[in-house]
Design an enzyme around this catalytic site. Structure first.
Site, PDB file in Angstrom:
ATOM      1  NE  ARG A 220       4.572  -1.589 -13.361  1.00  0.00           N
ATOM      2  CZ  ARG A 220       3.642  -0.641 -13.532  1.00  0.00           C
ATOM      3  NH1 ARG A 220       3.754   0.509 -12.889  1.00  0.00           N
ATOM      4  NH2 ARG A 220       2.623  -0.839 -14.341  1.00  0.00           N
ATOM      5  CG  HIS A 221       6.067  -4.889 -18.052  1.00  0.00           C
ATOM      6  ND1 HIS A 221       5.412  -3.832 -18.657  1.00  0.00           N
ATOM      7  CD2 HIS A 221       5.242  -5.327 -17.070  1.00  0.00           C
ATOM      8  CE1 HIS A 221       4.232  -3.661 -18.072  1.00  0.00           C
ATOM      9  NE2 HIS A 221       4.097  -4.554 -17.093  1.00  0.00           N
ATOM     10  NE  ARG A 271       2.175  -6.755 -18.720  1.00  0.00           N
ATOM     11  CZ  ARG A 271       1.272  -7.714 -18.562  1.00  0.00           C
ATOM     12  NH1 ARG A 271       1.086  -8.633 -19.520  1.00  0.00           N
ATOM     13  NH2 ARG A 271       0.552  -7.784 -17.458  1.00  0.00           N
ATOM     14  CD  GLU A 291       0.462  -7.425 -12.194  1.00  0.00           C
ATOM     15  OE1 GLU A 291       0.877  -8.094 -11.220  1.00  0.00           O
ATOM     16  OE2 GLU A 291       0.521  -6.190 -12.236  1.00  0.00           O
ATOM     17  CG  HIS A 357       3.842  -8.320 -14.514  1.00  0.00           C
ATOM     18  ND1 HIS A 357       3.478  -8.054 -15.808  1.00  0.00           N
ATOM     19  CD2 HIS A 357       4.517  -9.505 -14.547  1.00  0.00           C
ATOM     20  CE1 HIS A 357       3.902  -9.040 -16.595  1.00  0.00           C
ATOM     21  NE2 HIS A 357       4.533  -9.934 -15.847  1.00  0.00           N
TER      22      HIS A 357
HETATM   23  O1  F6P Z   1      -1.934  -1.655 -14.842  1.00  0.00           O
HETATM   24  C1  F6P Z   1      -0.833  -2.499 -14.880  1.00  0.00           C
HETATM   25  C2  F6P Z   1      -0.999  -3.658 -13.914  1.00  0.00           C
HETATM   26  O2  F6P Z   1       0.195  -4.396 -13.941  1.00  0.00           O
HETATM   27  C3  F6P Z   1      -2.207  -4.574 -14.203  1.00  0.00           C
HETATM   28  O3  F6P Z   1      -1.948  -5.599 -15.126  1.00  0.00           O
HETATM   29  C4  F6P Z   1      -2.512  -5.085 -12.817  1.00  0.00           C
HETATM   30  O4  F6P Z   1      -3.823  -5.622 -12.716  1.00  0.00           O
HETATM   31  C5  F6P Z   1      -2.309  -3.851 -11.993  1.00  0.00           C
HETATM   32  O5  F6P Z   1      -1.218  -3.171 -12.572  1.00  0.00           O
HETATM   33  C6  F6P Z   1      -2.012  -4.107 -10.546  1.00  0.00           C
HETATM   34  O6  F6P Z   1      -2.068  -2.881  -9.826  1.00  0.00           O
HETATM   35  P1  F6P Z   1      -3.312  -2.545  -8.894  1.00  0.00           P
HETATM   36  O7  F6P Z   1      -3.306  -3.636  -7.868  1.00  0.00           O
HETATM   37  O8  F6P Z   1      -2.988  -1.196  -8.319  1.00  0.00           O
HETATM   38  O9  F6P Z   1      -4.566  -2.570  -9.691  1.00  0.00           O
END
Ligand code: F6P
Length: 408
Positions: A220-221, A271, A291, A357
């Site tokens: 990840r970043h 990022r 993401e 991400h």
């Molecule tokens: O919190 C960081 C992140 O990359 C958010 O931008 C994204 O919505 C989320 O993680 C994805 O993870 P999850 O599906 O567990 O919410």
């Protein structure tokens, strides 16, 4: 003509030690990842399970009537298991056996016809002696069939087994219907009467598959200002800790690759681009690596989502894989847009570092590690951790390297 919801039987065809099982398993993993319930049924495994091991080449001689009857019975039983499963709950069944005679393929076709199953033959042809030798040594000698047999004797026996199959082998021909021939380690691909979305994905995948072993690195970043506040989505910059991680990553990669021989792929978001900035390697930006789009929830914390959109929160908790944010995406949507990235990764001959991400990392990781669909949205992918994956013929080696994040 394939229709919506068409079920497919992929029938592997080819002499022993040509890489059929390798191709079958790779395909199965890819198709499952795309969301199609897919399973491989291996006639040899059933034979070893039901008839035991230790059969020498003479058992496979086309002139040995008892041997042929036993092999045919195992093939029919294994194929029966495939069709039972496919008709019950599957979408794609892969029949991993030699299937080198026209008679065998004829009864397979008959059993598919009238049950709504579409057979596609996938023939692996490879006559390079070095590749065959490598395959025998890497995959066959460890088989329970040769437990306790001295190495040289096992190789000789396996060659005799291949020669028996060669005598009866007839390649797939046009009147047999849909087929795909993979020749000389996929250097040449011949397709005949391939139509429909799934068969087209299969051709695209196999055309680009490389057999070279090389690592894929995922991270990840570095930590962003949104990570610090617990907000999702957006396009925030790195925090000081995140910049520290980028510097650590740069130092690690230059020790590892010395500025050449590897590529870096990022998303188009600030990022990931900032994380790649200190790296001394060529960088390529992909929109497909952005993401998951959180739609109306973009920029909120999980607590704000729970308060402001309780129904959305509940729906996502119930089914995180399929849940789609209003005006945004689901994990399944993310997987579909990553198909191109996976095909492109499979084509590479040298290492690639992907900086992306959380949701995207989970989806990419799931492809290599063969994670079941429902588990994908829950795979742990912590920040500031490099995941190094080396896909091999039948498994994937994984190493996780935690890089410390000193504030820049
Ligand atoms: O919190 C960081 C992140 O990359 C958010 O931008 C994204 O919505 C989320 O993680 C994805 O993870 P999850 O599906 O567990 O919410």
């Amino acid at each position: 003509m394939p229709q919506a919801g068409q079920k497919y039987v992929l029938v592997m065809v080819g002499l022993p030690a040509r890489g059929k099982s390798y191709t079958a398993r790779k395909l199965a993993r890819y198709l499952r990842w795309l969301g199609y319930p897919t399973r491989v049924f291996n006639a040899g495994e059933l034979r070893r399970h039901k008839l035991g091991t230790g059969y020498s080449a003479a058992f496979f001689d086309p002139g040995n009537a008892d041997g042929q009857r036993a092999l045919e019975a195992m093939a029919r039983e294994s194929f029966g298991q495939l069709t039972d499963w496919l008709l019950r709950e599957g979408r794609i069944g892969i029949f991993d056996a030699t299937n080198t005679t026209r008679e065998r393929r004829e009864w397979i076709r008959k059993l598919c016809d009238g049950r709504g199953l579409e057979p596609v033959f996938v023939e692996v042809i490879n006559d390079d002696p070095a590749a065959i030798e490598e395959n025998i040594r890497a995959n066959k000698l460890g088989s329970p069939d040769y437990e306790g047999t001295p190495l040289a004797e096992a190789v000789r026996d396996f060659r005799r087994r291949i020669a028996h199959y060669e005598r009866a082998y007839v390649q797939v021909d046009d009147p047999e219907g849909s087929y795909l021939k993979l020749i000389d380690r996929h250097r040449k691909i011949v397709s005949h009467r391939i139509d429909g979305w799934i068969p087209a994905r299969i051709v695209g995948f196999l055309t680009n598959l490389r057999i070279t072993e090389r690592p894929v690195l995922l991270t990840r970043h570095g930590e962003s200002s949104f990570n610090q506040e617990g907000r999702i989505g957006g396009d925030p910059p790195l925090s000081p800790g995140g910049r520290g991680f980028a510097a650590e990553l740069g130092a690690y990669l230059s020790r590892r690759f010395g500025g050449e021989g590897a590529e870096v792929w990022t998303s188009t978001m600030r990022r990931t681009v900032e994380t790649a900035a200190p790296l001394d390697l060529p960088v390529r930006e992909w929109r497909s690596l952005d993401e998951i789009d959180a739609g109306i929830c973009d920029g909120l914390t999980y607590e704000e989502i729970r308060r402001r959109h309780p129904q959305e929160h509940a729906a996502r908790t119930r089914d995180k894989l399929r849940y789609r944010y209003p005006r945004g995406e689901s994990y399944q949507d993310v997987i579909q847009r990553l198909d191109r990235v996976i095909i492109e990764l499979e084509r590479q001959n040298s290492p690639v570092l992907v900086i992306s991400h959380q949701a995207v990392m989970r989806a990419l990781y799931a492809y290599f590690a063969d994670v079941a669909a429902e588990r994908i949205p829950h795979v742990p992918v912590p920040l500031h951790t490099l995941i190094e994956l080396t896909p091999r013929a039948y498994d994937c080696i994984e190493e996780r390297i935690a890089l410390t994040a000193d504030a820049a």
